[in-house]
Structure formats: structure tokens, C-alpha cells
Design a protein around this motif. Structure first.
Motif: not given
Length: 279
Positions: A137-157
Motif C-alpha cells: 500500500l506504500h504506507m511505510m513511515n505513516t500513522q496508518f502503518a502504526l495503527v494498522f495492527p490495532g484496527i480489530v482486536t480478538a480480545y476486545g471482541t
């Protein structure tokens, strides 16, 4: 010795052990703060009398570390990343939790079992696929890259599903008889009643996001776009054995979470009790 005296003695011994355990937990934190004010020679000395700075409190360690790294920008990156992860995790988890707790749809048990299985898989396994996605996605060194793994959470569900299931179904049945749509029932009735679960989820998401080290180092190698923890790891490489400056950087990095804990201390303790009772 009568029964009451034995009970008091046992209680006193337990309290002494608990206090000693608490003090042991504080030792690394206190050592980090004291080392941050020492000279380099004092920090590597084995003299036991050098627990406290012997030649004055050297605040220049903080100044040099602050000037070496743009901590204001690192604070900003970290706080934005934590805020977005908390927002995304609470939003997706509460909707998924409500669907699994209250709605009927095909293969619901299978889908929820897949979510539970995801909780059992180490997070490191997902790093390569997630990195490939961000890279494509060419999103290296962006805020989206930092947030990406936390968009969904199995524990939270799972946590939100347990919260919705603990509520009586008669609440929704009464609202349905009054003509409330499913969206209105979710937003106006069920969601406010699971506020404690969302607060717990938000606190733990913030904590895990702050401690995340490997992912920011992979997707944000540039210092100006990374987080405090990743910058701190680079600090250790730059100053090598200059422990006072490394500890000064660690103290500066701890400040945001310390403030967060002082503000949400009550909710933090309640969150541990709530999640600990359901996991």
C-alpha cells in the motif's frame, strides 16, 4: 496463643511479605530515575554508596537526550497512535461483540471459534503478512502503518461479547415492543450499559500500543515518524554504554503513561478486575 492472636499474626506476616514484594517491584523504576541523574562513571560503579548521585544531580543528561531526539514529535506520534488504536479497537470490538452476543446469523459459532483461535496464535506470526500489506500500500513511515495492527482486536471482541451477554435480554425485548430498530437498541440501550467493558478495553489497548516495540521499528524506521519506545531502542544503540542518558530517555518516555495512569487509576484497577474475572 488464642485463635484471634494467630489470625492477627498470620495477617501481619502476609502484609509484611506483600509490602516487601511491592518494594521489590519499585526497585527497577527507582534505579532508572536515580541513574538518569548520575555521571557516566557513577552509573557503572559497583560502590554501594553510589545508589544516589554522589556529585550532584546531572539534569544535563535529559537536555542532551532531548536535543538529540525530537521528543515533542515522538510524544505526538505516540499519542496519536494510541488514540487511533483505542478508537478503532473500541468501535470494531463493540459492534462485533454485540453481533456475536445478540444477533442470529449462519455459522455464528464457527466465526466466533475462529476469533478465539486467533487469540491463541502468537502475534509475531502476523508480522510478515501485515508488513507485506503495508509495503504494497506504500504506507511505510505513516500513522496508518502504526495503527494498522490495532484496527480489530480478538480480545476486545470477546470482552465486549461477554459484556453484552451479561445484560438481561428482556431490555431489548421491551425496546423492540416499543418500536426501536436494531440500531437504536444497540446505540441507545445496550452500548451505554457496556461502558465499563469499553473502558477496560481502551485502557489495555493503550497500554499494549504504548509497549509495542517490534512493529514500529519495522514499519517506521525513520525516527521522525516512529514512537517513543522504538526511538528509545535506537537511543540505546547510539549512546552504547552511556547509561545515564539511556535512563534519562527512558524517564522521558514513561511520562505519558504515568500521566495516563494517574488520570485513569480507578478505571485501570477496575479493568484488571473485570477482565481478570472473565478470562
Amino acid at each position: 496463643m488464642n485463635w484471634k492472636a494467630k489470625k492477627n499474626l498470620t495477617s501481619g506476616v502476609i502484609h509484611i511479605f506483600l509490602i516487601l514484594g511491592s518494594l521489590c517491584m519499585l526497585i527497577p523504576f527507582v534505579w532508572m530515575i536515580l541513574t538518569a541523574f548520575k555521571t557516566k562513571t557513577e552509573s557503572i560503579s559497583v560502590n554501594p554508596f553510589y545508589i544516589f548521585p554522589a556529585h550532584g544531580w546531572h539534569v544535563e543528561n535529559f537536555v542532551e537526550v532531548w536535543n538529540s531526539y525530537n521528543f515533542a514529535l515522538l510524544y505526538k506520534n505516540t499519542l496519536i497512535m494510541i488514540a487511533l488504536r483505542v478508537l478503532c479497537a473500541c468501535l470494531t470490538a463493540t459492534m462485533a461483540g454485540y453481533a456475536f452476543a445478540r444477533l442470529k446469523f449462519p455459522f455464528k459459532r464457527v466465526f466466533f471459534a475462529l476469533i478465539l483461535i486467533q487469540m491463541m496464535v502468537p502475534g509475531q506470526i502476523y508480522i510478515i503478512p501485515q508488513y507485506l500489506i503495508i509495503s504494497k500500500l506504500h504506507m511505510m513511515n505513516t500513522q496508518f502503518a502504526l495503527v494498522f495492527p490495532g484496527i480489530v482486536t480478538a480480545y476486545g471482541t470477546y470482552l465486549c461479547k461477554q459484556g453484552y451477554q451479561s445484560l438481561p435480554i428482556s431490555l431489548e425485548e421491551a425496546a423492540e415492543l416499543d418500536g426501536c430498530s436494531i440500531g437504536r437498541r444497540f446505540l441507545s440501550i445496550m452500548l451505554p450499559l457496556t461502558r465499563s467493558s469499553l473502558v477496560s478495553l481502551g485502557i489495555f489497548t493503550a497500554l499494549f500500543a504504548y509497549k509495542d516495540l517490534m512493529w514500529p521499528m519495522i514499519v517506521c524506521p525513520r525516527t521522525e515518524s516512529t514512537t517513543l519506545t522504538a526511538a528509545l531502542a535506537k537511543l540505546q544503540g547510539q549512546f552504547v554504554s552511556n547509561y545515564p542518558q539511556i535512563m534519562a530517555g527512558a524517564v522521558l518516555a514513561v511520562i505519558p503513561m504515568l500521566i495516563l495512569y494517574l488520570i485513569f487509576q480507578k478505571q485501570f484497577v477496575e479493568g484488571i478486575a473485570t477482565s481478570g474475572g472473565k478470562l
